[in-house]
Design an enzyme around this catalytic site. Structure first.
Site, PDB file in Angstrom:
ATOM      1  CE1 TYR A 180     -54.212  33.438-113.455  1.00  0.00           C
ATOM      2  CE2 TYR A 180     -54.466  34.353-111.277  1.00  0.00           C
ATOM      3  CZ  TYR A 180     -54.244  33.279-112.104  1.00  0.00           C
ATOM      4  OH  TYR A 180     -54.067  32.034-111.546  1.00  0.00           O
ATOM      5  N   GLY A 266     -57.948  32.999-100.403  1.00  0.00           N
ATOM      6  CA  GLY A 266     -56.947  33.710 -99.606  1.00  0.00           C
ATOM      7  C   GLY A 266     -55.668  33.919-100.381  1.00  0.00           C
ATOM      8  CG  PHE A 268     -50.052  30.928-101.593  1.00  0.00           C
ATOM      9  CD1 PHE A 268     -48.985  31.763-101.865  1.00  0.00           C
ATOM     10  CD2 PHE A 268     -50.542  30.111-102.616  1.00  0.00           C
ATOM     11  CE1 PHE A 268     -48.407  31.809-103.128  1.00  0.00           C
ATOM     12  CE2 PHE A 268     -49.972  30.155-103.894  1.00  0.00           C
ATOM     13  CZ  PHE A 268     -48.917  31.013-104.148  1.00  0.00           C
ATOM     14  CG  HIS A 286     -42.676  26.122-111.321  1.00  0.00           C
ATOM     15  ND1 HIS A 286     -42.722  25.515-112.556  1.00  0.00           N
ATOM     16  CD2 HIS A 286     -43.895  26.708-111.160  1.00  0.00           C
ATOM     17  CE1 HIS A 286     -43.900  25.737-113.118  1.00  0.00           C
ATOM     18  NE2 HIS A 286     -44.631  26.444-112.287  1.00  0.00           N
TER      19      HIS A 286
HETATM   20  C1  LIG Z   1     -48.914  27.902-111.935  1.00  0.00           C
HETATM   21  S1  LIG Z   1     -50.522  27.939-111.283  1.00  0.00           S
HETATM   22  C2  LIG Z   1     -50.791  26.260-110.766  1.00  0.00           C
HETATM   23  C3  LIG Z   1     -52.233  25.945-110.560  1.00  0.00           C
HETATM   24  C4  LIG Z   1     -52.542  24.532-110.043  1.00  0.00           C
HETATM   25  N1  LIG Z   1     -51.759  24.180-108.872  1.00  0.00           N
HETATM   26  C5  LIG Z   1     -52.335  23.507-111.117  1.00  0.00           C
HETATM   27  O1  LIG Z   1     -51.248  22.907-111.158  1.00  0.00           O
HETATM   28  O2  LIG Z   1     -53.247  23.333-111.936  1.00  0.00           O
HETATM   29  C6  LIG Z   1     -50.250  28.779-109.742  1.00  0.00           C
HETATM   30  C7  LIG Z   1     -51.495  29.001-108.914  1.00  0.00           C
HETATM   31  O3  LIG Z   1     -51.136  29.761-107.739  1.00  0.00           O
HETATM   32  C8  LIG Z   1     -52.176  30.699-107.489  1.00  0.00           C
HETATM   33  N2  LIG Z   1     -51.630  31.824-106.715  1.00  0.00           N
HETATM   34  C9  LIG Z   1     -50.701  32.729-107.114  1.00  0.00           C
HETATM   35  N3  LIG Z   1     -50.432  33.597-106.121  1.00  0.00           N
HETATM   36  C10 LIG Z   1     -51.213  33.237-105.091  1.00  0.00           C
HETATM   37  C11 LIG Z   1     -51.367  33.757-103.767  1.00  0.00           C
HETATM   38  N4  LIG Z   1     -50.654  34.812-103.350  1.00  0.00           N
HETATM   39  N5  LIG Z   1     -52.240  33.145-102.945  1.00  0.00           N
HETATM   40  C12 LIG Z   1     -52.969  32.052-103.370  1.00  0.00           C
HETATM   41  N6  LIG Z   1     -52.851  31.518-104.610  1.00  0.00           N
HETATM   42  C13 LIG Z   1     -51.977  32.111-105.453  1.00  0.00           C
HETATM   43  C14 LIG Z   1     -52.611  31.119-108.881  1.00  0.00           C
HETATM   44  O4  LIG Z   1     -53.867  31.735-108.892  1.00  0.00           O
HETATM   45  C15 LIG Z   1     -52.576  29.793-109.624  1.00  0.00           C
HETATM   46  O5  LIG Z   1     -53.801  29.117-109.520  1.00  0.00           O
END
Ligand SMILES: C[S@@+](CC[C@H](N)C(=O)[O-])C[C@H]1O[C@@H](n2cnc3c(N)ncnc32)[C@H](O)[C@@H]1O
Length: 376
Positions: A180, A266, A268, A286
């Site tokens: 990002y 938040g 995760f 992944h």
């Molecule tokens: C590879 S993308 C997949 C997005 C969605 N699940 C999809 O398949 O369209 C990973 C997602 O995890 C979120 N993410 C990454 N680190 C995070 C964190 N520490 N807490 C919450 N969300 C997080 C990102 O912002 C992103 O939206």
């Protein structure tokens, strides 16, 4: 030890006396870039907009692109005192659209000595921006982000780690800070995922009967595309979308079209995930190393009600390492792009079991992504 033979590429052994298959592989990147460039220039969109989709000559395409380019560049050109010109050359575009014909993305017919180009059905359905099944944004992300990333593959293999610094000049070890790195990049990333699930979402959400789960949380759900599809499919469910605060702001502004989804911001790894019955993790596990996956899954396990479940959606590697090639390539991309990798169903089962889940079931959709459902 027995050698495993895969039938995935029958061409690979068909012609040992001529390198047809090797040539195909070697030319793959050329074909991809021709497809990406036609998408970026709006070739498929312009051809789709013609009456009865009858198509256009190259001269007409050049003129249309010039008009579109004029609008975008008008201000800049006025400032610079530059004259308006065509944004694409006729010769260049002619070669590009001819190559698209060779790739079965366009059709050509000759009328009174002039070539008229039109979209094939695949191009109409998947490559035009206006189609509900559009993969235009997948092409743009591949062209702007994944394609340059592939230049760094030799270093990624040597170093065994992501290449954000070499590919994009980003110093941060935080992978999402790198992904990002600008608002524009975040938007491209989010559009890419939105576009993927427009086609693959229904296959995944139909892989299991999920009607018994009433409080559902899409963890790391990004644009909420799957959360919204879930809410439409199961109108009795209360669906929450959990992601980073900045991401949810963009989601609220650009991607939420279906009202029945609640947003919860938040981290995760650090914050409590809302209590619920089902947790969706689509292309999230992944991204991370084993210890991080376990932290995330344990966090979910502690919020999950007894009898509830977690649905992991990923592309799965076969246990015998023979494929599928899509998952193997995804894993190479994960090496360059994240700290994670693609895994086999057994590896996911081990992670889930260590985090406290049981009754792990795997559903193969026959498409790119598969689903794994485990219970608490
Ligand atoms: C590879 S993308 C997949 C997005 C969605 N699940 C999809 O398949 O369209 C990973 C997602 O995890 C979120 N993410 C990454 N680190 C995070 C964190 N520490 N807490 C919450 N969300 C997080 C990102 O912002 C992103 O939206």
């Amino acid at each position: 030890m027995a050698l495993q033979q895969t039938n995935e590429n029958p061409q690979a052994s068909a012609e040992d006396d001529y390198p047809t298959y090797i040539q195909e592989l070697a030319n793959g990147y050329r074909k991809s870039k021709i497809l990406f460039t036609a998408c970026e220039l709006g070739v498929f969109d312009l051809l789709e907009d013609t009456p009865d989709r009858a198509g256009m000559t190259v001269a007409a395409l050049v003129a249309e692109m010039g008009r579109a380019g004029d609008q975008q560049q008008q201000q800049q050109e006025e400032e610079e005192g530059a004259g308006r010109g065509e944004v694409v050359s006729k010769d260049g575009l002619e070669r590009l659209v001819d190559a698209c014909v060779g790739l079965d993305l366009l059709r050509v017919s000759i009328h009174e000595g002039t070539a008229i180009y039109s979209n094939t059905k695949q191009a109409s359905t998947y490559l035009t921006r206006s189609s509900p099944k559009s993969m235009h944004d997948v092409m743009i992300f591949n062209s702007h982000t994944v394609y340059p990333l592939f230049h760094t593959l030799p270093s990624a293999v040597r170093e065994g780690k992501h290449q954000h610094k070499k590919a994009f000049g980003v110093q941060s070890e935080d992978i999402f800070e790198a992904l990002y790195r600008t608002e524009e990049e975040r938007m491209k990333f989010m559009r890419f995922f939105y576009s993927i699930w427009s086609n693959d979402g229904p296959y995944i959400l139909n892989a299991f009967d999920l009607s018994s789960f009433k409080d559902v949380c899409d963890v790391g759900g990004g644009t909420g595309v799957l959360a919204q599809q879930f809410a439409r499919m199961y109108p009795d469910a209360r669906v929450t979308l959990f992601d980073l605060p900045d991401v949810l702001e963009v989601t609220q502004k650009h991607f939420l079209t279906f009202g029945n989804v609640k947003l919860h911001a938040g981290d995760f790894f650090k914050d409590k995930i809302p209590e619920g019955d089902l947790y969706i993790l689509a292309q999230v596990v992944h991204d991370w190393k084993e210890d991080q996956c376990l932290t995330l899954l344990r966090n979910i396990h502690s919020s999950c009600r007894p009898g509830g479940g977690v649905l992991i959606i990923e592309t799965l590697l076969r246990e015998d390492r023979t494929g599928p090639i899509t998952a193997q390539i995804h894993s190479v991309i994960m090496l360059m792009h994240t700290v994670g990798k693609e895994r086999t169903a057994t590896e996911y089962t081990e992670l889930l079991t260590q985090a406290g889940f049981r009754d792990v079931r795997v559903a193969h959709t026959g498409k790119t992504f598969n689903a794994i459902l485990a219970r608490k």
